[in-house]
Structures are given as structure tokens and as C-alpha cells.
Design an enzyme around this catalytic site. Sequence first.
Site, PDB file in Angstrom:
ATOM      1  N   ASP A   1      48.066  -1.058  -7.442  1.00 21.02           N
ATOM      2  CA  ASP A   1      47.639  -0.774  -8.226  1.00 21.02           C
ATOM      3  C   ASP A   1      49.328  -0.006  -9.169  1.00 21.02           C
ATOM      4  O   ASP A   1      49.502   1.047  -8.650  1.00 21.02           O
ATOM      5  CB  ASP A   1      46.818   0.264  -9.035  1.00 21.02           C
ATOM      6  CG  ASP A   1      46.990   0.288 -10.937  1.00 21.02           C
ATOM      7  OD1 ASP A   1      47.319  -0.469 -11.499  1.00 21.02           O
ATOM      8  OD2 ASP A   1      46.413   0.823 -11.634  1.00 21.02           O
TER       9      ASP A   1
ATOM     10  N   ASP B   1      52.328  -5.376 -13.674  1.00 21.87           N
ATOM     11  CA  ASP B   1      51.047  -4.308 -13.880  1.00 21.87           C
ATOM     12  C   ASP B   1      49.493  -5.011 -12.168  1.00 21.87           C
ATOM     13  O   ASP B   1      48.928  -5.792 -13.088  1.00 21.87           O
ATOM     14  CB  ASP B   1      49.979  -3.914 -14.555  1.00 21.87           C
ATOM     15  CG  ASP B   1      48.984  -3.316 -14.598  1.00 21.87           C
ATOM     16  OD1 ASP B   1      48.735  -2.863 -13.137  1.00 21.87           O
ATOM     17  OD2 ASP B   1      47.736  -3.202 -14.951  1.00 21.87           O
TER      18      ASP B   1
END
Length: 391
Positions: A49, A244
Site C-alpha cells: 500500500d 495508490d
Amino acid sequence: MLSGATSSAVNPIGSSAVFPIYGDVYPKGFYYVQLNIGQPSRPYFVDPDTGSDLTWLQCDAPCRRCSKGPHPLYRPSKDLVACKDPLCASLHSSADYKCENPEQCDYEVEYADEGSSLGVLLRDNLSLNLTNGMRVSPRLAIGCGYDQIPGRSNHPLDGVLGLGKGKTSIVSQLHSQGLVRNVVGHCLSGRGGGFLFFGDEVYDSSRVVWSPMSRDYLHYSPGFAELILGGKATGYKKLLVIFDSGSSYTYLNSQAYQGLVSLLRKELNGKPLKEALEDHTLPLCWKGKKPFKSIRDVKKYFKPLALSFSNGWRAKSQFEIPPESYLIISSKGNACLGILNGTEVGLQNDNIIGDISMQDKMVIYDNEKQVIGWVSANCDRLPTSKTDDIM
């Protein structure tokens, strides 16, 4: 420190760590990598992430709320990070955070999908193979998460691998121990899988399109972009874009999303595609005369998208998004739009480039030079060094 060697005896900075990535955008809906942690080391599957810093594992401390993961819960080491440690301070936004227990560092992280993890910071060994042939197992600070609330996009994994630019991120910690440069990157294959890397040894920087990293945001952002469809300006500008890898799909703010949908509908007018209202895989799907087997069957009806960053450098840098990087073929054989309305899910005005749009590109976040780069690449083959021609 390196296991079995002093760090002055070698120069690992000219090295990288490469991890295979597993998973896909659809139908699985998530990617993961394996980390080997502890002594003896055990495997854990974690969500890579770039939108967060802290790496944490579901942890038997004992666990109050944990979801079922692929492996048994992590058994915490006894090596707690003290509350006064700078790594602990970097996890708390206010400088005057209170130490309820000076011996330990409590943390709580909350994610955009309303999931969260509560736990304590500790140090343990991470086993790594570097591209220069060395095996190292530095002690790094990770979170022992003993209370998790799953978010909307809950994935059945053992934890999260934080790739952000903060001090607690694994790459920052490896860099501060002199093991790799403070560079993280990933290459997601359109066929599923791919690889993740720390360090700058696996790409040829002269082939990469670079854009300055905006310093105004906590997340990896090249700043503001204009949306281009089929080479023409759409009129949607000043879109603040964030990369992201923790998000499967791409999100535009409400205005740009509605605008894009109406442009696509106009483009498809007269083409042999109809909206498939009965397919709820994603908010907008189209069906053909017969079910599509792959994007190849349908991509000729859709134009490429691009985000154009006017970054104050000589030229604009463009992030190109071909149809195969914004469409999926659903299990019903329809083409569905993998770009969603971010305002509806609470992203306010942020625009997220998610995994779907980063497929078949190497995306590089260079925290030393403060630039973000991308280049088309073959993500099916793991690189061993920058001489490997995967681009």
C-alpha cells in the site's frame, strides 16, 4: 545491522530487494506480497500500500478482533519500540502525543475505506535477498495489530505493507540502515501478478517519464493534471492526483467522473454496445452482441485516456491509460468501467490512480530525488538487476 557482516564491509546501497506480487484487479480484487518475518522467519501475505506508511501484521497479543488470514496470527517479538522513539513520534500527527506507557508505542491507523488497525510497535527481523546476492535480515519496526476493523475493500490477508514516504515505512527504515536507496516501485501485470522492489537497481532511469513529487501532500502525488480522452482535452483540469497501490480501481472526483461517463456514452453512440444495467459488477457495464472473452474484443470501441501533468518542467509529462487499464471484463462477459466516482466514497476532491491503471507499467517513487516515474514494462518477469531488459 546485516546478519553475519558489518555494514561497512559491503556497499549494499547499489542493491535492491525484489518481491513477487500475486493477485489481480479482477476477479480477486487485490494484490499481495509475501514477507518473511521473525526468527525463525515465517511467511505472511500483506497488501502493498503506497497510501500508508506503517507495516503491520494481525497479531496474537492476544488478538481482540482479527479476521481470518492465510497464515496463523503473528506471534510478537518481545522487542517493543519505546514511546519516546522517533519512529513512534512519526506515527502520531501531534507533536505533544501522550505516552500512557513509556515502555511501548501504541498506534492506530485508519484507511480511506473505513478499515483500521490498532496495536503496538515492535522490532523483528525481516529476511531479504538483495540483488547483489547478499541475504540480510535487518531488525525493523512493524505493527503488532491486535484490533482490526475491516473496511469496505476488506482482503483476506495477514496485514498491510506500508510503502509510503514516512519514517516508519519499510523502505525508509532499510535506507536508514544503509541497505537500499529510498526508492520503492512496482510493476503490476495485466495478466495478474508482477513485482515490487526497494532500491534503484532494477530500472534504467533514462527511459522513465519523471514528474516532480508534490511536497504538499502526505501521499505520492505528481500534483495537478488535466484529463485527456483520445488525445483531446476534456476540459477537466486541476485534478489533484494520488498514486495508490492499495486501491484496485481508479477514482475521479464527481465532476470529472460524470464528465468522463457522458463523453464515453457519446463515443459509444452508434457502436454495437449497450449498457448492461443488470450487471452489478461495477457501476457501469456494457454488453455486446455476444459475451466478450477479453479486453481485446472490445478495446477498439474505447479511446485511450491520459492524465497530463504540467509540472513546471520544460514539457508536460503524460500518464497514459489505454482501455485495458480502465476496463475489466466481468464474469458475465461485459466490459465494465474500472474508474469510479471518488466523491461518493468520501475521497472529496482527490483523484486516485489505482492498480487497474498502473498495469503493465513500472511505477517508481524516488523519495531521494522527490520524483515519481513511470514507463511501460513487461511485469511478468522478475528483474535481477537493471541490465535485465524488462522495458
